[in-house]
Design an enzyme around this catalytic site. Structure first.
Site, PDB file in Angstrom:
ATOM      1  N   ASP A  52       0.824  -1.208   0.000  1.00 42.72           N
ATOM      2  CA  ASP A  52       0.000   0.000   0.000  1.00 42.72           C
ATOM      3  C   ASP A  52       0.862   1.265   0.000  1.00 42.72           C
ATOM      4  OD1 ASP A  52      -2.446  -1.330   0.011  1.00 42.72           O
ATOM      5  OD2 ASP A  52      -2.467  -1.498   2.197  1.00 42.72           O
ATOM      6  N   TYR A 112       6.578 -10.329   6.310  1.00 37.44           N
ATOM      7  CA  TYR A 112       6.553  -8.889   6.559  1.00 37.44           C
ATOM      8  C   TYR A 112       7.197  -8.614   7.911  1.00 37.44           C
ATOM      9  CZ  TYR A 112       3.397  -7.664   2.710  1.00 37.44           C
ATOM     10  OH  TYR A 112       2.850  -7.443   1.468  1.00 37.44           O
TER      11      TYR A 112
END
Length: 245
Positions: A52, A112
């Site tokens: 994002d 992540y």
């Protein structure tokens, strides 16, 4: 057709995410612009993770196909791309791979990390790369809450769900690593939902600051709720760390 695989890193703060958007600066857009120029054809890039706006990457993987080599070896393409791409994108590795390789669908596991800076004073040089929290965080509660996310869960309460039809995911790893004032969260799974990691981190911080309880978190993992457990953590502390194939 030649199938190229690139491992890349980037600083996400000046990008509107990975995915190409009309009139906006994106990772995919910058890559396709340079690659289309070099190969003299329209190149479409596929990414392992669609990060994002504001999210960084240490080990994003992309692939693209070209009609030929155009005289490029892997080493030469690596060097030329790093000269032509903007300074906030770096090519780490270039490979020619089997035609069946797909950066997104061939991935077995994505990692992540999320970086929290916990100090009563802001660090000027970390402000774009970590979430600064001035209040003291209970690290033991971070550890306990991270363990709750491990395993198979329905993450409907921990994502943006407008276009998500598969919300049950097995989280392989979920743990914190502490180094002085830096609190670094690691999580791996076969795939992630939109803003999922940020909602998870936001939830753990709520617990570690004493605003919510571990029992409440367990309840949210068991049944769907109308309200979110927490707001998502800000994007600038999040990094796509690694993709395993």
């Amino acid at each position: 057709m030649t199938n190229w695989k690139l491992e890349i890193s980037y600083i996400g703060k000046d990008f509107y995410g990975f995915q190409k958007q009309p009139g906006k600066r994106t990772i995919q857009g910058e890559l396709e612009k340079v690659l289309s120029f070099l190969f003299d054809e329209e190149i479409r890039v596929i990414g392992a993770g669609r990060t994002d706006t504001g999210v960084h990457a240490l080990g994003q993987v992309v692939n693209f196909k070209s009609r030929g080599h155009k005289g490029f070896s892997c080493d030469k393409l690596h060097k030329v791309l790093n000269r032509l791409l903007p300074e906030d994108i770096k090519i780490k590795k270039v490979e020619i791979v089997d035609d069946s390789f797909h950066a997104r669908y061939s991935a077995k596991r994505r990692w992540y990390i999320y970086v929290v800076y916990n100090n009563d004073e802001r660090d000027l040089f970390l402000k774009d790369y970590s979430w600064w929290i001035s209040r003291e965080i209970n690290r033991e509660l971070l550890i306990f809450s991270a363990n709750l996310f491990k395993g198979v869960h329905d993450f409907k309460n921990f994502c943006v769900t407008e276009d998500e039809d598969q919300t049950v995911i097995e989280v392989y790893e979920s743990f914190w690593y502490f180094k002085k004032d830096l609190l670094i969260y690691f999580i791996s799974a076969p795939f992630f939902l939109r803003k999922m990691v940020r909602f998870i981190v936001g939830s753990m911080v709520e617990i570690a600051l004493g605003r919510k309880s571990l029992i409440e978190l367990e309840d949210y993992l068991k049944e769907e709720r109308k309200e979110r457990f927490s707001v998502p953590a800000p994007p600038w502390g999040l990094y796509l760390f690694r993709v395993d194939y």
